[in-house]
Write an enzyme that holds these catalytic residues in place. Structure first.
Site, PDB file in Angstrom:
ATOM      1  CD  GLU A 126      -0.752   1.461   9.451  1.00  0.00           C
ATOM      2  OE1 GLU A 126      -1.747   1.684  10.196  1.00  0.00           O
ATOM      3  OE2 GLU A 126      -0.646   0.477   8.706  1.00  0.00           O
ATOM      4  CD  GLU A 138      -6.509  -3.802  13.011  1.00  0.00           C
ATOM      5  OE1 GLU A 138      -5.423  -3.885  13.612  1.00  0.00           O
ATOM      6  OE2 GLU A 138      -6.593  -3.827  11.763  1.00  0.00           O
ATOM      7  CG  HIS A 140      -4.336  -1.740   3.698  1.00  0.00           C
ATOM      8  ND1 HIS A 140      -3.544  -0.638   3.923  1.00  0.00           N
ATOM      9  CD2 HIS A 140      -4.549  -2.294   4.911  1.00  0.00           C
ATOM     10  CE1 HIS A 140      -3.270  -0.554   5.206  1.00  0.00           C
ATOM     11  NE2 HIS A 140      -3.878  -1.538   5.821  1.00  0.00           N
ATOM     12  CG  ASP A 175      -1.858   1.151   1.295  1.00  0.00           C
ATOM     13  OD1 ASP A 175      -1.616   2.160   0.596  1.00  0.00           O
ATOM     14  OD2 ASP A 175      -2.844   1.060   2.036  1.00  0.00           O
TER      15      ASP A 175
END
Lengths: 316, 316
Positions: free
Chosen positions: A114, A123, A264, A21
């Site tokens: 990230e 998440e 992504h 990505d």
């Protein structure tokens, strides 16, 4: 639960997908390489280092010491990679949860990570970054990316409605109408064409990772969308923009919105039970509630009210 | 482990994907609708019934009684669906593992199941079908699909090699060569173009679900591929074909191979460490070992020897 979470990052293909990505990876790279003054002789912490790419960018950008931490097994490859690139005098990698590991330093100058998931907060990895910030960041330190926004817009896409809703009226000759409400509840991650957006794009949340707290990651917010053309709103699309600004002489940002090069993360689509007809210039009032799922804090429970109708969505 | 497995089938989007796979769903439908004699007044068991689509096909095909069993939460929707279609006098659905539930009958005449995973055996759901067969199928009964083959062929696709192997030589200016051997170990599930096949397609395993045993699902097999053109073998591609033959006046089959309409199973690609140059007509000897992963019996450990070089692959 967390074993499953970290286990998913032990697959190599997921790291390949993230590295490939370019919007994501080159933004981090450009932020670091174009701001050497920020990194010169600094101590950097990389939370969730994966293959170690961000740690190595930081080392190349001039950091004196970089510490990368990851609980996934991928960190053992990262250790090999760092050695292979002759950076093991600068980069130290540790296996473990950031909440559990013992760092070789008391304080760091910069935290990079990230941590973003679908719709930014899926998440819940930012929680770990904030934990690291509160424990390890020195008072004048910075967390990068430092600013993130969640953006909503209205979508006119009858095919989406047909594919996810009308579809259930006749499935190989059978009615499965009870599936409609269930499928609608699952926010879908897909690439949305920019030309299907028929409203302005409104920021519903801005997070400053240098100052926000974990409680800020659950929020509710009113919003107003203004139709930019006549049409029918079938869904609300959500995405996020990421900024590397604080202390940067060369600022970098990237968007995961429709119209930008797809990442992504794609976009997140929240289908409406009933389409809303709009004329150009018409305003639609809405309200967003974004919370962690009580049963699985890495997943999101989202409630969206659009034009008076409230719907619950899950991301899991 | 199994909670994660069955939990993944509680997502509605996965059922939507499977239903929308027309090759899959229409093959099951055609098998049942075109063989009413087989189903007339029979008692049918559907193992892993999901949304209940196969159970309803069986009911429409003339079955006297259909029992569908699923451990995933989706079965509650299936109960609604069966009622919505007025089939609840014929179709009975039970929530539970087939190994645990108590069926309302002692024996069944036909077992139907869509149990196939990537490379046929991923997920190991056939084990449960065989359990059901041995416990519930009456002596003259049949299991459908009754026959399945695993097929291998040689692939000439330099892009695949570049994307998965050469890629790691220079990742944003860093070497990550240690990732090569790790990425190669993960068999990848993707759609392969038929024109990239440069060998004959050889059946390495045939399973008869009416007679095979759980031990047959772990096997090793020699094979020989014959090059159909000059080229370079970068990978071995694997897929499966499915047959509804036993007792059928109208036989139905479908293939998940390259060249056939793509299904959600796509194909499985096993990358070679070193490409093999071949001339037209040249034969390449190989050996396949397919086993369950000891740590996670739903995943596969595959060992493939091609032209004297042995490689280990995982599907997980």
């Amino acid at each position: 639960e967390d074993d499953v979470y970290f286990g998913s990052y032990a697959h190599f293909s997921i790291h390949q997908e993230m590295l490939k990505d370019k919007v994501r990876t080159e933004s981090y790279r450009d932020f670091m390489y174009h701001n050497p003054t920020l990194f010169k002789d600094k101590v950097v912490l990389d939370v969730g280092c994966g293959t170690g790419i961000l740690s190595m960018f930081a080392a190349r950008a001039g950091a004196r010491k970089v510490i990368g931490v990851d609980q996934s097994e991928i960190v053992y490859q990262a250790m090999d990679i760092v050695r292979e690139n002759g950076l093991d005098d600068v980069v130290t990698l540790l296996k473990g949860r950031i909440e559990d590991v013992e760092l070789p330093v008391d304080k760091v100058d910069i935290i990079i990570s990230e941590w973003m998931g679908y719709f930014l907060l899926f998440e819940s990895m930012l929680d770990s970054v904030l934990y690291a910030r509160d424990k390890y960041l020195q008072p004048n330190g910075v967390v990068h990316p430092d600013s993130c926004t969640i953006v909503l817009a209205a979508l006119d896409d009858p095919d989406l409605q047909a594919s996810h809703v009308t579809y259930w009226d006749d499935v190989y000759g059978f009615k499965m109408t009870c599936m409609k409400s269930e499928v609608i509840k699952e926010a879908s991650v897909e690439i949305v064409k920019a030309e299907k957006i028929i409203s302005d794009q409104v920021v519903v949340k801005t997070l400053d990772s240098c100052t926000c707290s974990v409680t800020d990651l659950q929020f509710s917010q009113d919003f107003t969308l203004t139709a930019t053309s006549e049409g029918q709103i079938n869904a609300i699309v959500g995405y996020f923009d990421i900024f590397f600004h604080k202390g940067c002489s060369k600022q970098v940002m990237f968007s995961t919105g429709p119209g930008a090069t797809p990442t992504h993360w794609k976009q997140t689509v929240f289908l409406l039970q009933q389409p809303i007809k709009v004329t150009k210039g018409q305003t639609i009032k809405g309200h967003l509630v974004c919370k962690k799922n009580r049963r699985d804090p890495r997943s999101l429970a989202i409630t969206m009210t659009v034009d008076g109708v409230t719907q619950n969505f899950m991301m899991q």
